[in-house]
Motif scaffolding. Structure first.
Motif, PDB file in Angstrom:
ATOM      1  N   LEU A  26       0.836  -1.209   0.000  1.00  0.00           N
ATOM      2  CA  LEU A  26       0.000   0.000   0.000  1.00  0.00           C
ATOM      3  C   LEU A  26       0.868   1.254   0.000  1.00  0.00           C
ATOM      4  CD1 LEU A  26      -2.731  -1.181   2.513  1.00  0.00           C
ATOM      5  CD2 LEU A  26      -2.983  -0.824   0.053  1.00  0.00           C
ATOM      6  N   GLY A  27       0.604   2.128  -0.961  1.00  0.00           N
ATOM      7  CA  GLY A  27       1.402   3.336  -1.136  1.00  0.00           C
ATOM      8  C   GLY A  27       2.374   3.237  -2.291  1.00  0.00           C
ATOM      9  N   MET A  28       2.423   2.065  -2.952  1.00  0.00           N
ATOM     10  CA  MET A  28       3.317   1.874  -4.099  1.00  0.00           C
ATOM     11  C   MET A  28       2.747   2.557  -5.338  1.00  0.00           C
ATOM     12  SD  MET A  28       6.078   0.332  -5.448  1.00  0.00           S
ATOM     13  CE  MET A  28       6.616  -1.174  -4.632  1.00  0.00           C
ATOM     14  N   TRP A  29       3.620   3.172  -6.157  1.00  0.00           N
ATOM     15  CA  TRP A  29       3.205   3.761  -7.427  1.00  0.00           C
ATOM     16  C   TRP A  29       2.526   2.688  -8.281  1.00  0.00           C
ATOM     17  CZ3 TRP A  29       3.702   2.916 -12.565  1.00  0.00           C
ATOM     18  CH2 TRP A  29       3.392   3.973 -13.430  1.00  0.00           C
ATOM     19  N   PRO A  30       1.434   2.974  -8.996  1.00  0.00           N
ATOM     20  CA  PRO A  30       0.820   4.291  -9.189  1.00  0.00           C
ATOM     21  C   PRO A  30      -0.230   4.663  -8.139  1.00  0.00           C
ATOM     22  CG  PRO A  30      -0.256   2.706 -10.617  1.00  0.00           C
ATOM     23  CD  PRO A  30       0.839   1.955  -9.899  1.00  0.00           C
ATOM     24  N   GLN A  31      -0.484   3.796  -7.185  1.00  0.00           N
ATOM     25  CA  GLN A  31      -1.461   4.091  -6.129  1.00  0.00           C
ATOM     26  C   GLN A  31      -0.751   4.693  -4.914  1.00  0.00           C
ATOM     27  OE1 GLN A  31      -4.658   3.858  -6.803  1.00  0.00           O
ATOM     28  NE2 GLN A  31      -4.191   3.010  -8.821  1.00  0.00           N
ATOM     29  N   ALA A  32      -0.014   5.774  -5.164  1.00  0.00           N
ATOM     30  CA  ALA A  32       0.813   6.361  -4.110  1.00  0.00           C
ATOM     31  C   ALA A  32      -0.007   7.028  -3.010  1.00  0.00           C
ATOM     32  CB  ALA A  32       1.796   7.369  -4.709  1.00  0.00           C
ATOM     33  N   GLY A  33      -1.305   7.148  -3.221  1.00  0.00           N
ATOM     34  CA  GLY A  33      -2.155   7.726  -2.180  1.00  0.00           C
ATOM     35  C   GLY A  33      -2.527   6.735  -1.096  1.00  0.00           C
TER      36      GLY A  33
END
Length: 385
Positions: free
Chosen positions: A107-114
């Protein structure tokens, strides 16, 4: 390799796992400490074994399926009798204060950096305890995740996964080239490796489209710092000022849009501009208008696009001093009480939206050094002196 049930390096028909050495490069001391480990996969097990072998007193594993960890807990308790182990699915199942929080989830890995491996408010409460010493995030792209930035904003030491990734590769080189092993302790070689790690951080920013949004009250220095940061990392083309972007699209200045069409029309233009910028297939450092991320819809849009949000927190008196005599800011052309009310309302929203908060009452050069260090590496600024 046997301890972790995984091999990532082979030399002369023998398998090795260098991930533990990469993780140990963070330099944490676990003796007598309590740890919270987020996740229960391969990366988590490396962290657990490393911390337990280092003398940890208690390790709590947060997993979506703690009931499946029964065999693991039995094995851990047998191997490390001095350490207590527990598996939970919800933080409410424990009242322990932790010295370290280790994220082994993606969780937090690009592309879902949010993404965040813990609810934001629960995480902030943990960070605010007096016990916390440091956090670690196995995610390496982006180099500084939301998980890392929130910790750094709270004054807590935070390490991202890029150091682990880099040093497990270095450890593999030592295995493949035993004749060169001692050279890796040479100060010159260590400095070269440090620069290589930070070059990799910038390479990740260049190759994986990431959006960094600077927000804050008027005169916080958003445009100045976004431009300077883009130049400092060698990517001047990454800088975008959202007001300039809107003015070019509309063919007229912001103050004219406010005067002729009103604030509502301008906010609609902001929404269109942000949507287009977030959709661009390139990394950008965007100086947003002071009111852009005040809109919950636009904040949600930024979050869903994986943007990282930096709040430049400027004191009101300093903002007013910087804008004295400036007639180009429509929202400042109001009575003092109205400006104070606007500032207080917006500041609350800025802080709640922020992944990273920077004290923007300081000179721009100081703010820039802090931004570089926080966003790209703990010692990035040293390379740019």
């Amino acid at each position: 390799a046997g301890l972790f049930s995984a091999v990532n390096t082979v030399y002369k028909k023998k398998g090795y796992n260098t991930d533990a050495a990469g993780f140990a490069a963070a330099g944490f001391s676990y003796q007598g400490c309590r740890l919270l480990v987020l996740g229960s996969g391969g990366a988590a097990r490396i962290m657990i074994h490393t911390a337990a072998a280092g003398g940890a007193a208690e390790i709590v594993i947060k997993s979506r399926t703690p009931e499946k960890l029964k065999d693991l807990l039995i094995s851990l308790r047998s191997r490390y009798p001095q350490c207590r182990f527990a598996a939970i699915s919800d933080l409410r199942e424990t009242e322990a204060a932790f010295h370290y929080i280790l994220n082994a989830t993606p969780l937090g890995m690009w592309p879902q950096a949010g993404g965040l491996p813990l609810p934001r408010e629960a995480y902030l409460r943990l960070l605010q305890t007096k016990e916390i010493r440091a956090v670690f995030d196995a995610v390496y792209n982006p180099p500084a995740t939301r998980f890392v930035l929130l910790a750094r904003s709270s004054g807590v030491r935070a390490e991202g996964g890029l150091r682990m990734l880099f040093h497990q590769a270095v450890e593999a080189q030592k295995i493949w080239h035993p004749e060169l092993k001692e050279r890796f302790d040479d100060p010159g070689v260590r400095e070269t490796l440090r620069r290589g790690r930070q070059g990799l951080a910038l390479k990740l920013f260049t190759d994986f489209p990431q959006k960094i949004l600077l927000t804050g009250f008027m005169a916080a220095g958003k445009s100045t710092l976004a431009r300077k940061l883009s130049e400092a990392i060698g990517r001047p083309e990454a800088f975008v000022d959202s007001d300039d972007y809107i003015e070019k699209a509309a063919g007229r200045p912001v103050r004219e849009i406010f005067r002729k069409e009103g604030e509502a029309a301008f906010r609609l233009m902001e929404k269109k501009a942000l949507s287009r910028l977030l959709a661009m297939d390139e990394s950008l450092i965007i100086a947003t208008g002071g009111g852009m991320l005040q809109d919950p819809e636009l904040l949600s849009l930024a979050r869903s696009a994986g943007a990282l949000i930096v709040t430049l927190d400027v004191p009101l008196e300093e903002a007013l001093r910087r804008t004295a005599g400036d007639t180009a800011r429509p929202l400042l052309n109001k009575p003092r009480k109205a400006v104070e009310s606007l500032y207080n309302k917006r500041r609350t929203n800025y802080l709640e939206a922020a992944d990273l908060v920077i004290d923007a009452g300081r000179p721009p050069e100081e703010c820039l050094r802090t931004l570089q260090s926080m966003l790209f590496a703990e010692d990035f600024a040293a390379d740019k002196k």
